[in-house]
Scaffold this active site. Sequence first.
Site, PDB file in Angstrom:
ATOM      1  N   CYS A  31       9.625  -4.718  -7.826  1.00 28.77           N
ATOM      2  CA  CYS A  31       8.537  -5.040  -6.890  1.00 28.77           C
ATOM      3  C   CYS A  31       7.238  -4.685  -7.599  1.00 28.77           C
ATOM      4  CB  CYS A  31       8.689  -4.249  -5.597  1.00 28.77           C
ATOM      5  SG  CYS A  31      10.362  -4.275  -4.902  1.00 28.77           S
ATOM      6  N   ALA A  32       6.791  -5.545  -8.521  1.00 25.75           N
ATOM      7  CA  ALA A  32       5.907  -5.107  -9.587  1.00 25.75           C
ATOM      8  C   ALA A  32       4.409  -5.175  -9.302  1.00 25.75           C
ATOM      9  CB  ALA A  32       6.214  -5.909 -10.856  1.00 25.75           C
ATOM     10  N   PRO A  53       0.668  -4.670  -7.918  1.00 25.27           N
ATOM     11  CA  PRO A  53      -0.258  -5.391  -8.799  1.00 25.27           C
ATOM     12  C   PRO A  53      -0.102  -5.113 -10.282  1.00 25.27           C
ATOM     13  CG  PRO A  53      -1.380  -3.530  -7.820  1.00 25.27           C
ATOM     14  CD  PRO A  53      -0.007  -3.558  -7.201  1.00 25.27           C
ATOM     15  N   GLY A  54       0.754  -4.145 -10.650  1.00 23.41           N
ATOM     16  CA  GLY A  54       1.026  -3.953 -12.066  1.00 23.41           C
ATOM     17  C   GLY A  54       0.865  -2.550 -12.598  1.00 23.41           C
ATOM     18  N   GLY A  55       0.501  -1.592 -11.755  1.00 24.55           N
ATOM     19  CA  GLY A  55       0.326  -0.230 -12.234  1.00 24.55           C
ATOM     20  C   GLY A  55       1.580   0.339 -12.860  1.00 24.55           C
ATOM     21  N   LYS A  56       2.698   0.221 -12.170  1.00 26.71           N
ATOM     22  CA  LYS A  56       3.945   0.780 -12.680  1.00 26.71           C
ATOM     23  C   LYS A  56       4.482  -0.045 -13.844  1.00 26.71           C
ATOM     24  CE  LYS A  56       4.794   2.785  -8.149  1.00 26.71           C
ATOM     25  NZ  LYS A  56       3.484   2.342  -7.609  1.00 26.71           N
ATOM     26  N   GLU A 102       7.756 -10.194  -8.903  1.00 29.29           N
ATOM     27  CA  GLU A 102       6.971 -10.111  -7.664  1.00 29.29           C
ATOM     28  C   GLU A 102       7.265 -11.348  -6.838  1.00 29.29           C
ATOM     29  OE1 GLU A 102       4.998  -9.479  -4.507  1.00 29.29           O
ATOM     30  OE2 GLU A 102       5.091  -7.882  -6.030  1.00 29.29           O
ATOM     31  N   ARG A 105       0.269 -12.507  -5.496  1.00 31.73           N
ATOM     32  CA  ARG A 105       0.332 -11.169  -6.095  1.00 31.73           C
ATOM     33  C   ARG A 105       0.913 -11.222  -7.500  1.00 31.73           C
ATOM     34  NH1 ARG A 105       0.180  -6.504  -3.330  1.00 31.73           N
ATOM     35  NH2 ARG A 105       2.133  -5.715  -4.207  1.00 31.73           N
ATOM     36  N   CYS A 141       5.854   4.694  -0.500  1.00 35.85           N
ATOM     37  CA  CYS A 141       4.619   5.415  -0.165  1.00 35.85           C
ATOM     38  C   CYS A 141       4.611   5.676   1.347  1.00 35.85           C
ATOM     39  CB  CYS A 141       3.379   4.637  -0.615  1.00 35.85           C
ATOM     40  SG  CYS A 141       3.266   2.947   0.018  1.00 35.85           S
TER      41      CYS A 141
END
Length: 471
Positions: free
Chosen positions: A112-113, A115-118, A136, A141, A235
């Site tokens: 579940c990627a 916006p790309g932080g991880k 995604e 997104r 979260c």
Amino acid sequence: MKRTLPEDFVDRMAALLGKEELSAFLESYNRVPKKGLRANTLKAGRDEMTGLIPFKTQPIPWCDTGAYIDAEERPGKQLAYNAGLYYVQEPSAMIPAAALAPKPGERVLDMCAAPGGKTTQLACALQNQGLLVANEVVKTRAKVLASNVERMGIANAAITNVRPDQLVDIFGPQSFDKILVDAPCSGEGMFRKDPAVRSAWSLDNVAQCARRQKKMLETVDLLLKPGGELVYSTCTFAPEEDEQIVEYLVESGKYEVLPIDLPGLPDHGRPAWTVHGCGAVSQAVRVMPHRVEGEGHFIAKLRKTADAAPAASPQGKRSKKKKRSLWRRASKKDLKDFTAFSETVGLHLDRSDFVIASDTLTVLPEGLYLDQLNQGRWVRPGLEIGTFKKGRFEPSHTLAMALTRDQIASVYNFKDDDEAYAYLKGEPIANTGALKGWTLMCWRGYPLGWGKASGGAIKNHFPKGLRILKK
């Protein structure tokens, strides 16, 4: 700042935490959220990154490449941001990828990627070696995800836009060494940052999220190799989406919980919040905003036990007929104009698995194969190199951001920050040297994009959609 929280949420947290801890927990919602940066170690380390930005930083304990910054700072306006030297990321969101800790050469899935932080943090750990699949399901997104992967100069990422179960069709069962599932959740940990999440919350939504998370983890079980590792994160504070999901995996008999050995994280999963008192959840990590400088998160790391039953694809999910692929392997003849471009600019790429679709040249990451591109929707199956025009080759912005200045001979270094900002605005740059043709435009040695030198000027090829209006 006083924030109104859903009444059912407060009642449930009162029952879970008790009166004394609840008071401190609720008070944390009146504090300003912390802001963070994470260095892109494919380009620069944390010390190098912090030396190139004009504001104060403090180290983030659990991420050795992360730094806190003051909430009023605007890191997206910096040249270092446009050069891809860092990713702006909420501090506790750096924990899941740090916990997974992939090694160079492994096959890794970020399910579940966006916006790309991880994804970009996992890429740093992989050091552009091995295969990183970032999926995604939401198309808009997925485009944001691709833009962030591009800016950070990641060369080994393949970006898909499919339902999680379709990943089994593309890659086959037991195909990943490590999987990160930052699961869609009820978002309670984001209440102080996002009023829309607060207004959409309900106990029914918590239950619905838990059902979706279990369904998603059925697919993870198919994709993960025996002995492979999974990080499951949310979260939210809801036990139904946190401890009880980990208990569900442990009780399946296929997973064991692993400790997360990261500093600065005092709170752990609570066995009392499970259905059957699962003690193993105490090795998971809870991020509570009244105890840690970050938003609320839950992170668990698990290993798929080696004696797990062999995975099989879900019945009825596979396509009966493969669609005709747009992609084909590039021949020597296909590469003629690219080869001429490479010789002209002195480009050195240590890659050879070139494929073409609609005149776009892409190099596939290690471990991704042409026949897999017949399945699903690909936003980008690898590093996009450029496009073939009539009788010439035009390099992509993606290639520019993935290069280092020692990979190419034709380089222009901006004389100062003002000239670099002028480039980002789309202005031409004076050609003060003997440059000719395609040129990598660099700020302090870091690429910002392409220019094309002719006579006394360098024509600006910074993408129009990325251009800025002012500093």
